[in-house]
Design an enzyme around this catalytic site. Sequence first.
Site, short mmCIF file in Angstrom:
data_model
loop_
_atom_site.label_atom_id
_atom_site.label_comp_id
_atom_site.label_asym_id
_atom_site.label_seq_id
_atom_site.Cartn_x
_atom_site.Cartn_y
_atom_site.Cartn_z
CE LYS A 127 -89.15 -60.13 12.51
NZ LYS A 127 -90.18 -60.01 11.49
CE LYS A 211 -92.03 -65.31 17.98
NZ LYS A 211 -92.50 -64.31 17.02
CE LYS A 214 -92.42 -67.55 9.94
NZ LYS A 214 -93.73 -67.61 9.36
P1 TYM Z 1 -95.81 -64.35 11.54
O1 TYM Z 1 -95.69 -64.78 10.13
O2 TYM Z 1 -94.55 -64.15 12.32
O3 TYM Z 1 -96.71 -65.34 12.33
C1 TYM Z 1 -98.01 -65.67 11.85
C2 TYM Z 1 -98.98 -65.87 13.00
O4 TYM Z 1 -98.49 -66.89 13.88
C3 TYM Z 1 -98.44 -66.39 15.21
N1 TYM Z 1 -97.29 -67.00 15.91
C4 TYM Z 1 -97.37 -67.59 17.09
N2 TYM Z 1 -98.40 -67.80 17.91
C5 TYM Z 1 -98.14 -68.45 19.07
N3 TYM Z 1 -96.91 -68.91 19.42
C6 TYM Z 1 -95.85 -68.72 18.61
N4 TYM Z 1 -94.65 -69.18 18.95
C7 TYM Z 1 -96.06 -68.04 17.38
N5 TYM Z 1 -95.24 -67.69 16.34
C8 TYM Z 1 -96.01 -67.05 15.45
C9 TYM Z 1 -98.24 -64.88 15.07
O5 TYM Z 1 -98.65 -64.19 16.23
C10 TYM Z 1 -99.13 -64.59 13.87
O6 TYM Z 1 -100.47 -64.48 14.27
N6 TYM Z 1 -96.75 -59.47 11.07
C11 TYM Z 1 -97.33 -60.79 11.01
C12 TYM Z 1 -97.99 -61.11 9.68
C13 TYM Z 1 -99.01 -60.13 9.23
C14 TYM Z 1 -100.32 -59.97 9.76
C15 TYM Z 1 -100.92 -58.95 8.98
C16 TYM Z 1 -101.02 -60.61 10.78
C17 TYM Z 1 -98.85 -59.22 8.22
N7 TYM Z 1 -100.02 -58.53 8.08
C18 TYM Z 1 -102.23 -58.52 9.24
C19 TYM Z 1 -102.33 -60.17 11.02
C20 TYM Z 1 -102.91 -59.16 10.27
C21 TYM Z 1 -96.23 -61.81 11.24
O7 TYM Z 1 -95.08 -61.57 11.02
O8 TYM Z 1 -96.68 -63.03 11.63
#
Ligand code: TYM
Length: 352
Positions: A127, A211, A214
Amino acid sequence: MTQAPSTALSPNAAFTPRVFSGIQPSGGLTLGNYLGALKRFAEMQDEGFESIYCLVDMHAITVWQDPVALANQTREAAAAFIAAGVDPARSVLFNQSQVSGHAELAWIFNCVARLGWMNRMTQFKDKTAGKNAENASLGLYAYPSLMAADILLYHATHVPVGEDQKQHIELTRDIAAKFNHDYGVEFFPITEPVIEGAATRVMSLRDGTKKMSKSDPSDASRINLTDDADAIASKIRKAKTDPEPLPETLDGLKERPEAKNLVNIYAALSGMTAEAVVGEFAGKGFGTFKPALAELAVAQIAPITTEMNRLMADPAEIDRILGAGAEKADAIAAPILARTQEIVGMIRSRAR
Ligand code: TYM
């Protein structure tokens, strides 16, 4: 996963199986979020797990967010959860900032986690790559410690996520183990990541080595859950591919990241294995495969978009659902936080 996992031999035998996961409401959700996370959330709820799902707005503000947009995106993400099958009557659905225990436990974990652990987090490096890391927020750096607090505040044993979150779950396990060791307790579970299915890493439609995200500046690189049927079909039609037909076996996709990605998306949407998908389309070109994939994607995503739009027409109802979810979440979290504070030696004599 088709059955509740056995806990008999795991270090979590003493803990009731409980699922927690979260999604950042920073921008619209993508097909990657749906296949890697949301679809699994609904499935695990339907498999009978006690499930807690969270819109992590405190994580979102580690990068500046427009306040009005953040509130709207949080509602939109809540609508996406519900439209994807998360039932607020069976799962707990809320936004993180309404349960203060997340911030309180995160502080304690900031004092357990080591700087060296944080320095190894690849997502922070990604990031800040190409930017001035000195100018990143302290919150962005400490982010994984807040994520550990999200999970452990509920003694969650299982966390469904996409591949990109694996390192953060490993850190969560390290924090739980160090806390337990430092205070001579077996208080926090050693949480298991649940990274399953054909689409744990959905890639960009424009570059099969990146990947789907968004935050990608190209809208053509992703399918948004707010895209209508025409947009979905056109993005799939224009997705980068190669001129070769689909191979007989998965081995033939090794050096073809874009083709492999589309096969994985087809597999995840159809519930087939990737092997079965290449079996069905072997020898056929993308002129045949892309329309079939577009039809499948539209059939699955368009109803979700329609339902999201219906829910978004009543934002007060979404706020009510999130408020009720936060109360349920707080009822689970409060005794766990109180016990953690006692373990650490914090006096708790005030009635709360
Ligand atoms: P975030 O908001 O980036 O993404 C949410 C979930 O979507 C999955 N994901 C994907 N899976 C497959 N292919 C992709 N291209 C893809 N893009 C996103 C992510 O792996 C995630 O499961 N840090 C986390 C949010 C978070 C969290 C938590 C998750 C905060 N606290 C506690 C689990 C448990 C995040 O930024 O996800």
